[in-house]
Write an enzyme that holds these catalytic residues in place. Sequence first.
Site, PDB file in Angstrom:
ATOM      1  N   LYS A   1     -17.508 -47.542 -17.618  1.00 24.07           N
ATOM      2  CA  LYS A   1     -18.664 -48.284 -18.136  1.00 24.07           C
ATOM      3  C   LYS A   1     -18.966 -47.892 -19.571  1.00 24.07           C
ATOM      4  O   LYS A   1     -19.584 -48.647 -20.303  1.00 24.07           O
ATOM      5  CB  LYS A   1     -19.898 -47.966 -17.288  1.00 24.07           C
ATOM      6  CG  LYS A   1     -19.901 -48.589 -15.924  1.00 24.07           C
ATOM      7  CD  LYS A   1     -21.187 -48.224 -15.185  1.00 24.07           C
ATOM      8  CE  LYS A   1     -20.915 -47.977 -13.728  1.00 24.07           C
ATOM      9  NZ  LYS A   1     -22.005 -47.383 -12.990  1.00 24.07           N
TER      10      LYS A   1
ATOM     11  N   LYS B   1     -17.240 -36.087 -19.919  1.00 25.93           N
ATOM     12  CA  LYS B   1     -18.499 -36.710 -20.360  1.00 25.93           C
ATOM     13  C   LYS B   1     -19.189 -35.910 -21.456  1.00 25.93           C
ATOM     14  O   LYS B   1     -19.848 -36.479 -22.316  1.00 25.93           O
ATOM     15  CB  LYS B   1     -19.445 -36.891 -19.169  1.00 25.93           C
ATOM     16  CG  LYS B   1     -18.984 -37.996 -18.238  1.00 25.93           C
ATOM     17  CD  LYS B   1     -20.123 -38.504 -17.386  1.00 25.93           C
ATOM     18  CE  LYS B   1     -19.630 -39.689 -16.560  1.00 25.93           C
ATOM     19  NZ  LYS B   1     -20.623 -40.177 -15.618  1.00 25.93           N
TER      20      LYS B   1
ATOM     21  N   LYS C   1      -8.835 -44.372 -17.490  1.00 30.92           N
ATOM     22  CA  LYS C   1      -9.594 -45.028 -16.425  1.00 30.92           C
ATOM     23  C   LYS C   1     -10.540 -46.079 -17.024  1.00 30.92           C
ATOM     24  O   LYS C   1     -11.133 -45.848 -18.070  1.00 30.92           O
ATOM     25  CB  LYS C   1     -10.405 -43.942 -15.714  1.00 30.92           C
ATOM     26  CG  LYS C   1     -11.173 -44.388 -14.521  1.00 30.92           C
ATOM     27  CD  LYS C   1     -12.100 -43.285 -14.050  1.00 30.92           C
ATOM     28  CE  LYS C   1     -13.220 -43.034 -15.028  1.00 30.92           C
ATOM     29  NZ  LYS C   1     -14.450 -42.494 -14.493  1.00 30.92           N
TER      30      LYS C   1
HETATM   31  P1  TYM Z   1     -20.187 -44.466 -10.880  1.00 33.07           P
HETATM   32  O1  TYM Z   1     -21.511 -45.140 -11.054  1.00 33.07           O
HETATM   33  O2  TYM Z   1     -19.500 -43.960 -12.115  1.00 33.07           O
HETATM   34  O3  TYM Z   1     -19.166 -45.408 -10.140  1.00 33.07           O
HETATM   35  C1  TYM Z   1     -19.486 -46.062  -8.921  1.00 33.07           C
HETATM   36  C2  TYM Z   1     -18.241 -46.098  -8.032  1.00 33.07           C
HETATM   37  O4  TYM Z   1     -17.176 -46.769  -8.719  1.00 33.07           O
HETATM   38  C3  TYM Z   1     -16.003 -45.959  -8.673  1.00 33.07           C
HETATM   39  N1  TYM Z   1     -15.225 -46.188  -9.915  1.00 33.07           N
HETATM   40  C4  TYM Z   1     -13.971 -46.656  -9.943  1.00 33.07           C
HETATM   41  N2  TYM Z   1     -13.122 -47.013  -8.973  1.00 33.07           N
HETATM   42  C5  TYM Z   1     -11.896 -47.461  -9.356  1.00 33.07           C
HETATM   43  N3  TYM Z   1     -11.486 -47.558 -10.649  1.00 33.07           N
HETATM   44  C6  TYM Z   1     -12.317 -47.183 -11.656  1.00 33.07           C
HETATM   45  N4  TYM Z   1     -11.911 -47.280 -12.925  1.00 33.07           N
HETATM   46  C7  TYM Z   1     -13.618 -46.704 -11.320  1.00 33.07           C
HETATM   47  N5  TYM Z   1     -14.669 -46.278 -12.053  1.00 33.07           N
HETATM   48  C8  TYM Z   1     -15.639 -45.958 -11.181  1.00 33.07           C
HETATM   49  C9  TYM Z   1     -16.524 -44.548  -8.602  1.00 33.07           C
HETATM   50  O5  TYM Z   1     -15.557 -43.659  -8.091  1.00 33.07           O
HETATM   51  C10 TYM Z   1     -17.727 -44.708  -7.688  1.00 33.07           C
HETATM   52  O6  TYM Z   1     -17.318 -44.679  -6.338  1.00 33.07           O
HETATM   53  N6  TYM Z   1     -21.263 -39.818  -9.341  1.00 33.07           N
HETATM   54  C11 TYM Z   1     -21.162 -41.200  -8.932  1.00 33.07           C
HETATM   55  C12 TYM Z   1     -22.448 -41.736  -8.321  1.00 33.07           C
HETATM   56  C13 TYM Z   1     -23.001 -40.927  -7.197  1.00 33.07           C
HETATM   57  C14 TYM Z   1     -22.472 -40.822  -5.891  1.00 33.07           C
HETATM   58  C15 TYM Z   1     -23.362 -39.991  -5.188  1.00 33.07           C
HETATM   59  C16 TYM Z   1     -21.343 -41.373  -5.271  1.00 33.07           C
HETATM   60  C17 TYM Z   1     -24.137 -40.170  -7.239  1.00 33.07           C
HETATM   61  N7  TYM Z   1     -24.355 -39.616  -6.038  1.00 33.07           N
HETATM   62  C18 TYM Z   1     -23.145 -39.661  -3.843  1.00 33.07           C
HETATM   63  C19 TYM Z   1     -21.128 -41.033  -3.919  1.00 33.07           C
HETATM   64  C20 TYM Z   1     -22.005 -40.205  -3.235  1.00 33.07           C
HETATM   65  C21 TYM Z   1     -20.850 -42.062 -10.132  1.00 33.07           C
HETATM   66  O7  TYM Z   1     -21.142 -41.711 -11.252  1.00 33.07           O
HETATM   67  O8  TYM Z   1     -20.314 -43.282  -9.824  1.00 33.07           O
END
Ligand code: TYM
Length: 362
Positions: free
Chosen positions: A233, A148, A230
């Site tokens: 967003k 990032k 991957k």
């Molecule tokens: P975020 O917002 O990037 O993504 C949300 C969830 O989607 C999953 N994900 C994917 N799964 C499969 N294929 C993909 N290409 C893909 N892209 C994203 C992510 O693994 C996630 O589960 N850091 C986290 C948010 C967060 C969080 C937490 C999660 C903040 N605090 C505490 C769990 C527990 C994030 O940026 O997710």
Amino acid sequence: MSAPTKAPEKAEKKATVKRAIKPTEQAHPAQASQPAKRERVFSGIQPSNIPHIGNYLGAIRHWVAEQDRYDNIYCVVDLHALTIPQDPAELRQNTRNLAALLLACGIDPKRSALFVQSHISAHAELAWILNCVTPTGWLNRMTQFKVKAGEDREAASTGLYDYPVLMAADILLYQADGVPVGDDQRQHVELTRDIANTFNHRFGETFVEPRALIREVGARIMALDEPDKKMSKSGAEPSYLSLLDPPEVIRKKIARATTDSQRTIVFDESRPGIYNLLTIYQMLGDESREQVETEFAGKGYKEFKAALADRVIAALEPIQRRYAELASDPAQLDALLAEGAARVRPLAEQTLRLAKERVGLI
Ligand code: TYM
């Protein structure tokens, strides 16, 4: 007392810490008739853009499907979104839209607490305390920060660097046993375990050490245009399928998705483009890999892509319909989010109080 220097990625030990404080199961009306034995899950999603099919298949869908199995807490992590520059008006809008979309996907406020991270100040407070037990060496190893931050790492915000510690605070505040996430969050959950373990050793048992709940299939959906990356967003428009894409956009993106020069439509991991599309197809249906392969035996990419587009459109149509209704009533949405926060705040505050006491704050 020196900080342990064990690498987070080596931390594969079993979670041994028992619940150090009594969880407030009684605060969950949906739990009233259940024995207090259910495991708790916590997960979060950033309101940085409209979620894509990777977020859905890797995380959201499992949250929805397992609501009767766990004690569920789901969070729109707006503080995490601040780690990269945000337009304030857009962030406000995206936060509400994301909450509406999670509800539209099937998060049921009766069975799951859904809230906005910044509505519970304990997240930021606990993050500070955890910062003070987290060696910078652990954060230096976080691959997502490297990706990032890009080339100009010095220009990345301190928040982006410290992001995994805030994520640890999110999880540990609720004494979560499991964290259902996609594969890209594995390292962050392992770091969370290490932070919990370090804290517990230094100050006495305080936090449950959570484990990542990551599925074998769909935990890493790849970009449509570059299937060796991957789906993200922050990727370019043609790289992802947004949950709110209209049918014609879905057809166009899938028609243009990268495949290869071979003909067969089979689950072959050495062919990432078709493998990824087949995974999406299979996950949105109810068939085995063999059944999917039989269905497309002797057929070409064009037919397969048309069938995939039909399936994605059919899966998203009811979600988009419910979303339109929910998003049109922001007052109701805000009330629902306030209720979600009120339900879990006592637990967060109880954990924070304990952590403060343990480290010697008066
Ligand atoms: P975020 O917002 O990037 O993504 C949300 C969830 O989607 C999953 N994900 C994917 N799964 C499969 N294929 C993909 N290409 C893909 N892209 C994203 C992510 O693994 C996630 O589960 N850091 C986290 C948010 C967060 C969080 C937490 C999660 C903040 N605090 C505490 C769990 C527990 C994030 O940026 O997710």
